[in-house]
Design a protein around this motif. Structure first.
Motif, PDB file in Angstrom:
ATOM      1  N   VAL A 187      -1.236  13.149  37.777  1.00 35.05           N
ATOM      2  CA  VAL A 187      -1.904  11.749  37.840  1.00 35.05           C
ATOM      3  C   VAL A 187      -3.019  12.296  35.900  1.00 35.05           C
ATOM      4  N   MET A 188      -3.637  13.643  36.238  1.00 30.69           N
ATOM      5  CA  MET A 188      -5.223  13.531  35.598  1.00 30.69           C
ATOM      6  C   MET A 188      -3.853  14.441  33.732  1.00 30.69           C
ATOM      7  N   CYS A 189      -2.973  14.741  34.266  1.00 31.08           N
ATOM      8  CA  CYS A 189      -2.015  16.045  33.618  1.00 31.08           C
ATOM      9  C   CYS A 189      -1.195  14.974  32.613  1.00 31.08           C
ATOM     10  N   VAL A 190      -0.529  14.128  33.435  1.00 29.42           N
ATOM     11  CA  VAL A 190       0.010  13.002  32.510  1.00 29.42           C
ATOM     12  C   VAL A 190      -0.488  11.949  32.170  1.00 29.42           C
ATOM     13  N   ARG A 191      -1.519  11.501  32.047  1.00 28.79           N
ATOM     14  CA  ARG A 191      -2.437  10.770  31.815  1.00 28.79           C
ATOM     15  C   ARG A 191      -3.129  11.573  30.663  1.00 28.79           C
ATOM     16  N   ALA A 192      -3.455  12.261  30.383  1.00 21.49           N
ATOM     17  CA  ALA A 192      -3.486  13.264  29.328  1.00 21.49           C
ATOM     18  C   ALA A 192      -2.662  14.076  28.083  1.00 21.49           C
ATOM     19  N   VAL A 193      -1.567  14.158  28.700  1.00 18.69           N
ATOM     20  CA  VAL A 193      -0.588  14.143  28.107  1.00 18.69           C
ATOM     21  C   VAL A 193       0.216  13.375  26.950  1.00 18.69           C
ATOM     22  N   THR A 194      -0.075  12.131  27.625  1.00 20.08           N
ATOM     23  CA  THR A 194       0.207  10.658  26.934  1.00 20.08           C
ATOM     24  C   THR A 194      -0.387   9.581  26.327  1.00 20.08           C
ATOM     25  N   LEU A 195      -2.330  10.498  26.347  1.00 19.84           N
ATOM     26  CA  LEU A 195      -3.491  10.166  24.846  1.00 19.84           C
ATOM     27  C   LEU A 195      -2.620  10.394  23.780  1.00 19.84           C
ATOM     28  N   PRO A 196      -3.715   9.766  22.933  1.00 20.35           N
ATOM     29  CA  PRO A 196      -2.592   9.738  21.313  1.00 20.35           C
ATOM     30  C   PRO A 196      -3.314  10.887  20.516  1.00 20.35           C
ATOM     31  N   ASN A 197      -2.128  11.719  20.132  1.00 24.96           N
ATOM     32  CA  ASN A 197      -2.797  12.868  19.619  1.00 24.96           C
ATOM     33  C   ASN A 197      -2.464  14.519  20.443  1.00 24.96           C
ATOM     34  N   ALA A 198      -2.210  13.543  21.749  1.00 23.94           N
ATOM     35  CA  ALA A 198      -2.450  14.903  22.644  1.00 23.94           C
ATOM     36  C   ALA A 198      -1.320  15.933  22.559  1.00 23.94           C
ATOM     37  N   GLN A 307     -16.039   9.776  28.728  1.00 29.86           N
ATOM     38  CA  GLN A 307     -16.383   9.011  29.124  1.00 29.86           C
ATOM     39  C   GLN A 307     -16.281   8.439  27.489  1.00 29.86           C
ATOM     40  N   ALA A 308     -15.345   8.479  26.579  1.00 32.38           N
ATOM     41  CA  ALA A 308     -15.135   8.634  25.896  1.00 32.38           C
ATOM     42  C   ALA A 308     -13.381   7.437  26.127  1.00 32.38           C
ATOM     43  N   LEU A 309     -12.979   8.160  26.827  1.00 33.14           N
ATOM     44  CA  LEU A 309     -11.556   7.500  27.224  1.00 33.14           C
ATOM     45  C   LEU A 309     -11.976   6.266  28.202  1.00 33.14           C
ATOM     46  N   PRO A 310     -10.397   4.801  28.327  1.00 32.54           N
ATOM     47  CA  PRO A 310     -11.024   3.655  28.455  1.00 32.54           C
ATOM     48  C   PRO A 310     -10.965   4.363  30.562  1.00 32.54           C
ATOM     49  N   LEU A 311     -11.596   3.554  30.794  1.00 34.47           N
ATOM     50  CA  LEU A 311     -11.520   3.772  33.099  1.00 34.47           C
ATOM     51  C   LEU A 311     -12.549   5.643  32.950  1.00 34.47           C
ATOM     52  N   GLY A 312     -13.393   5.861  31.524  1.00 33.42           N
ATOM     53  CA  GLY A 312     -13.531   7.016  31.513  1.00 33.42           C
ATOM     54  C   GLY A 312     -14.617   7.538  32.903  1.00 33.42           C
ATOM     55  N   GLN A 313     -14.646   6.463  34.080  1.00 32.46           N
ATOM     56  CA  GLN A 313     -16.195   6.779  35.106  1.00 32.46           C
ATOM     57  C   GLN A 313     -14.661   7.281  36.091  1.00 32.46           C
ATOM     58  N   LEU A 314     -13.929   6.814  36.307  1.00 33.46           N
ATOM     59  CA  LEU A 314     -12.361   6.752  36.892  1.00 33.46           C
ATOM     60  C   LEU A 314     -12.268   8.504  36.751  1.00 33.46           C
ATOM     61  N   TRP A 315     -11.352   8.659  35.464  1.00 30.02           N
ATOM     62  CA  TRP A 315     -11.666   9.968  35.302  1.00 30.02           C
ATOM     63  C   TRP A 315     -12.576  11.247  35.432  1.00 30.02           C
ATOM     64  N   ALA A 316     -13.907  10.882  35.234  1.00 30.14           N
ATOM     65  CA  ALA A 316     -14.544  12.294  35.434  1.00 30.14           C
ATOM     66  C   ALA A 316     -14.910  12.118  36.923  1.00 30.14           C
ATOM     67  N   ALA A 317     -14.866  10.894  38.212  1.00 30.70           N
ATOM     68  CA  ALA A 317     -14.738  11.166  39.317  1.00 30.70           C
ATOM     69  C   ALA A 317     -13.928  11.921  39.872  1.00 30.70           C
ATOM     70  N   LEU A 318     -12.491  11.324  39.614  1.00 27.65           N
ATOM     71  CA  LEU A 318     -11.525  11.836  39.719  1.00 27.65           C
ATOM     72  C   LEU A 318     -11.477  13.574  39.701  1.00 27.65           C
ATOM     73  N   PHE A 319     -11.573  14.476  38.679  1.00 24.00           N
ATOM     74  CA  PHE A 319     -12.043  15.175  37.766  1.00 24.00           C
ATOM     75  C   PHE A 319     -12.759  16.002  38.479  1.00 24.00           C
TER      76      PHE A 319
END
Ligand code: PFF
Length: 458
Positions: A187-198, A307-319
């Motif tokens: 899930v984190m990888c799909v989110r990351a590679v679909t970010l702008p300029n990934a 933290q700079a991503l939308p829903l940053g708290q969720l991504w940090a907690a998941l990581f």
């Protein structure tokens, strides 16, 4: 314990989950991505794969053979296979190395719990300055009691799982935790590679750059393969002592290597895509953190990026939850070695053995954590006790343990036994037996001696 009454893992999936649980850990998340970026991108990945195939898999198989044929903890397994010979001390060496590695590994496991709690409670959110993230980590490193508290949480979690035994504890927990880890990572990888300029991050990570290829890159790739596959510490010996007679060792070693490498590559894609998308290509500070790896990358840079991503708290907690899963499944394998050793060699009950191992790591972990505080007396020759434990185990003891394994299986063990282990008593065909012996006898030890010498000279 007699051969027929020895407990075995119940399912093939359980075996893969437990062995991959040991292999997948901090090495995949904080070492592999940085080594790849430093070592010429795709070229490093290619060299790493060659190291895994020609050097990692033969040693994984050798540990599997010692474990399944020896049917005991590392010391007992060497003794059973070579009664009255001093090889027993190879096993004692492995157990000692594991106790030392656990001492700092549990401290880091504690940090991941601490950061998970920080992420959940929003303490990593709404910070703007990079220095604020550095301060959060410095506060933790300077607070021995806070580190000890979270380390105790990881020690107790690990001890409870190991205390439940091989099937109900280790196998069940790994079967739950490893698929969950994989899912979160995907899930984190799909989110990351679909970010702008990934794409910029992926290009930086995988673009083949021949100018980075130096002898040091080969050494790093070998060392990384070693650490990541949990080689040389008797982990795989102990786990293989719980393999049933029908487990195909070659297939299991191959699957283990694939899962371990896949997790490392996905972690690299996640981290680099996020970094380049959030910070852009021009951030010298981020590039520096990415190529250094280690605690700075994980505990200072990544929380800032999430933290700079939308829903940053969720991504940090998941990581950080993902890191908890990765460190605990590795910690379980570390604890199981000491537990099996005390239980089988000194006839302590399994529960007493786990308690003794936990008490030992709590004390040594406390000292390792205390050495990180500002003016700690636990600094020797300019290195903290924490760093010494890391260096002594990863740089010295793991390669020496690997040499012991290749010596024992490549040169000492009866080749008929090796062949019958690999072919499950001639019930499955084995190809490449001679190649395997050649790799184990010559390629692996020479590779290890080179890593060892180069890392001593560094
Ligand atoms: N393989 C683990 C990692 O990559 O983090 C570390 C490790 C675990 C090394 C267990 C050695 C070991 F016995």
């Amino acid at each position: 314990m007699s051969e027929s009454t020895r407990v075995t893992f119940g399912t093939k999936l359980g075996i893969l989950a437990a062995t991959a649980g040991s292999a997948v850990g901090l090495g995949n998340v904080w070492r592999f991505p940085s080594e790849t970026a430093n070592g010429g991108g795709a070229i490093f990945v290619f060299i790493y794969l060659a190291c895994v195939i020609f050097f990692g898999i033969p040693l994984v198989l050798a540990e599997f053979i010692i474990g399944r044929a020896g049917k005991a903890n590392p010391a007992g397994a060497y003794r059973n296979l070579a009664p009255g010979k001093p090889f027993y001390f190879f096993g004692i060496f492995a157990v000692a190395a594991v106790m030392l590695i656990s001492s700092f590994y549990m401290v880091v496991a504690g940090w991941t719990f601490d950061y998970f709690a920080l992420a959940l409670t929003g303490k990593l959110s709404n910070l703007t300055e990079p220095s604020a993230f550095k301060q959060i980590f410095a506060d933790l490193a300077n607070d021995t009691w806070r580190q000890t508290f979270w380390m105790a949480v990881s020690v107790i979690s690990t001890a409870v799982i190991v205390g439940f035994g091989v099937k109900k504890g280790i196998e069940s927990a790994s079967k739950l935790m490893m698929p969950l880890l994989f899912l979160i990572l995907l899930v984190m990888c799909v989110r990351a590679v679909t970010l702008p300029n990934a794409f910029e991050g992926l290009a930086f990570l995988f673009r083949p750059d021949l100018s980075h290829v130096t002898p040091q890159v080969f050494v790093s790739a070998l060392g990384q393969a070693f650490f990541s596959l949990s080689l040389g510490m008797g982990c795989l010996i102990t786990y293989a002592s719980y393999f049933g007679p029908d487990v195909r060792l070659g297939k299991t070693a191959g699957q283990l290597a694939v899962v371990d490498t896949l997790v490392a590559v996905l972690a690299g894609m996640t981290i680099f895509s996020t970094a380049f998308s959030v910070a852009g290509t021009g951030s010298a500070e981020i590039s520096e953190a990415l190529s250094h790896g280690g605690p700075g990358l994980i505990f200072e840079t990544l929380p800032q990026l999430f933290q700079a991503l939308p829903l940053g708290q969720l991504w940090a907690a998941l990581f950080f939850f993902l890191l908890i899963l990765a460190t605990i499944t590795s910690a379980i394998s570390l604890y199981e070695i000491g537990t099996a050793f005390l239980h089988e060699e000194f006839h302590c009950s399994r529960i007493t053995s786990v308690i003794l191992i936990s008490a030992f790591t709590l004390v040594t972990g406390f000292l390792a954590a205390a050495s990180l505080g500002g003016d700690s007396p636990l600094v020797f020759f300019g290195k903290t006790l924490f760093d010494w434990l890391d260096t002594i185990t990863a740089t010295w003891m793991m390669p020496i343990g690997g040499l012991f394994v290749s010596w024992f299986v490549g040169w000492y063990l009866d080749k008929k036994l090796v062949r019958s282990q690999l072919s499950n008593n001639d019930t499955t065909a084995i190809r490449f037996f001679r190649t395997y012996l050649f790799l184990l006898r010559y390629v692996a030890p020479i590779g290890i001696i080179i890593i060892f010498l180069v890392s001593l000279l560094k």
